[in-house]
Structure formats: C-alpha cells, structure tokens
Design an enzyme around this catalytic site. Sequence first.
Site, PDB file in Angstrom:
ATOM      1  N   TYR A 150      48.627  47.283  13.429  1.00  0.00           N
ATOM      2  CA  TYR A 150      49.926  47.888  12.669  1.00  0.00           C
ATOM      3  C   TYR A 150      49.444  48.454  11.543  1.00  0.00           C
ATOM      4  O   TYR A 150      50.179  49.948  11.757  1.00  0.00           O
ATOM      5  CB  TYR A 150      50.309  46.285  11.859  1.00  0.00           C
ATOM      6  CG  TYR A 150      51.633  46.587  11.464  1.00  0.00           C
ATOM      7  CD1 TYR A 150      52.543  46.680  12.234  1.00  0.00           C
ATOM      8  CD2 TYR A 150      51.742  46.383  10.131  1.00  0.00           C
ATOM      9  CE1 TYR A 150      53.929  46.523  11.416  1.00  0.00           C
ATOM     10  CE2 TYR A 150      53.056  46.882   9.161  1.00  0.00           C
ATOM     11  CZ  TYR A 150      54.842  46.663  10.980  1.00  0.00           C
ATOM     12  OH  TYR A 150      55.465  47.107  10.014  1.00  0.00           O
ATOM     13  N   LYS A 154      51.053  52.982  12.261  1.00  0.00           N
ATOM     14  CA  LYS A 154      52.193  53.634  10.870  1.00  0.00           C
ATOM     15  C   LYS A 154      51.347  54.488  10.224  1.00  0.00           C
ATOM     16  O   LYS A 154      52.079  55.780   9.840  1.00  0.00           O
ATOM     17  CB  LYS A 154      52.304  52.637   9.829  1.00  0.00           C
ATOM     18  CG  LYS A 154      53.126  51.366  10.989  1.00  0.00           C
ATOM     19  CD  LYS A 154      54.344  51.582  11.342  1.00  0.00           C
ATOM     20  CE  LYS A 154      55.645  50.111  11.936  1.00  0.00           C
ATOM     21  NZ  LYS A 154      56.608  51.219  11.818  1.00  0.00           N
TER      22      LYS A 154
END
Length: 262
Positions: A150, A154
């Site tokens: 994750y 990002k």
Amino acid sequence: MTEKVAVVTGAARGIGLAIAQKFLATGYRVALLDYDAETLAQTAEALREQAMLAVECDVSNPTQVQAAIERVVAHFGRIDALVNNAGVAVFKPALETTFEDWSNVMATNLNGPFLCTQACVPVMLKSGGGSVVNIASISGVRASTLRIAYGTSKAALMHLTKQQAVEYGNAGIRVNAVAPGPVETAMAAQVHSADIRTSYRDAIPLARYGTPEEIAEAVAFLCSAAASFINGQILAVDGGFDAAGVGLPSLRDAVADPSISV
Ligand SMILES: NC(=O)c1ccc[n+]([C@@H]2O[C@H](COP(=O)([O-])OP(=O)(O)OC[C@H]3O[C@@H](n4cnc5c(N)ncnc54)[C@H](O)[C@@H]3O)[C@@H](O)[C@H]2O)c1
C-alpha cells in the site's frame, strides 16, 4: 450545456462519494466510476435527482477504463476534472504479502490512475485543459510496518503525479495529489484495529481522524480556479501528522498542560 464535468473513481462510497457530492454541490456534472456494482447502484439511486452518471468500471482494466470514459463523453460531452480516488489496502507483514496481494494493490492504486488519466487527458485537451487530482496517502509519505504494498503504491502515485504535472502542464492540465491521513471510512474500518486507532489519535496533532468531507474540500480547491498556478504538488490533509516528526505524545501533552515542565 456547458457546466463542467468531473470524473471520480471509487465514488460508490467513502472519500470518493464525498468528492462526487462536493462537485455536485458546486455545479459540476459528475461521473461516478466504481467496480462495486451493488453499492454504486445504491449510490446512484440516492443521487438520482442530480446531474450524475454512474458507470461500472474496474480502473485497473484498460478496456473497461476506455469504455467508461467513452460513455462519460457520450453522455456529458466533455471532461474538466478527474479524481483518481479508487484504492485498495492490504495491511500485512512484508513476508506475508503475497505477489498476488502486491499486484492487486499496484493494479488499482497505481495502474488505475495511469490508465484513467491517459483516457481523460485527450478529452480534457479538446476543451482547453483541466485538472487531475490523485488521492495518495500519508502512507506514501511516511513508511510504516504492514504497508509494503500500500505505502509503495501511494509513494509511486505521488511520483506519477509529478511526472503527469510536468508533461501535461503546458497543455493546460494541472495534476496534483492529496495525501490524506486516516479518514473514517469502510476502508479504515477494515484495516485499522482499535489499537491502531488509539495510536493514530496519539500521533496526530489534531488528535482525531479526518472526515471524507475534509478531503473533498481539498480536492475541490485543487480543481478550482483558486488553484490555477498549483501544479505537481502533494497536499497532506492529515491534521499535522506529516509535519509532526518527533511529535511524541508526551512532548505535546507538556505543551497542552502548563503544569508539566519540559
Ligand atoms: N480511509 C483512509 O483512512 C484513507 C487514508 C489515506 C488515503 N486513503 C485513500 O483514499 C481513497 C478512498 O479510500 P476510502 O477510505 O474511501 O476507501 P473505501 O474502501 O471506503 O472506498 C473505495 C472505493 O473504491 C472502489 N474501488 C476499489 N478498487 C477499485 C477498482 N479497481 N476499480 C473501481 N473502483 C474500485 C471501491 O469499490 C470503493 O467504492 C483510496 O485511494 C485510499 O487509499 C484513504
């Protein structure tokens, strides 16, 4: 009709829905894209009186993205703003994160914004430009355990933002990112345990989670004329979490409570 048109991905619920509602409230016509057909249908029903179009679309699938944007153009005739909000989170230790977990997170969080932007830019250019906002995360700014996929997706999205800003800027398309801190949504409910919630409150100077509406306000600003010279920026909307650095709760308590000496 000449009202502006916004495309918001992952708009069936959560932050994406709040962004879509903010655009509707400011006079945009809005296309809501999401791959969760059931929730999208419920949202479309709730917004049926408004100038909106719900399109089922998996943002990680190039064919579906192209077809969805063609549908938006056939319906509304133009695109002025794109918000790449659709995202998925897998929180696992690095050694337990499978290649499938990794690939799924990258497919939605990174490939999705690449594909959707590539599909929307030629349409934006026909009406003289536009604005793209990528929804990143504080997890892409600050590393932590459990977020190998994750957080990396990002961080990559924030660099993609700069690449896009540099390449599309002189064609009249501004590209920026919003990096939210923790926000009360279904995603947060899924991956934030009670312990994580308490720790977040301790680590954030404003000592609370953000709301989807607070993220939507920042997105609306970046898409507006008020942000006409802002391009390639990452705006943290996080209650001061990123700024805190050595923001130990005990040091902050010492300031809040004059009876404690430092
Ligand atoms: N909630 C938080 O604490 C938080 C913090 C920082 C960043 N973010 C980011 O904000 C964005 C929205 O998060 P949220 O909390 O509202 O999440 P959410 O899970 O409540 O909503 C995400 C929406 O995206 C849709 N979606 C997921 N994958 C998709 C795909 N491949 N194609 C189309 N739609 C897809 C889901 O169906 C859902 O409707 C995400 O990019 C997330 O990473 C959230």
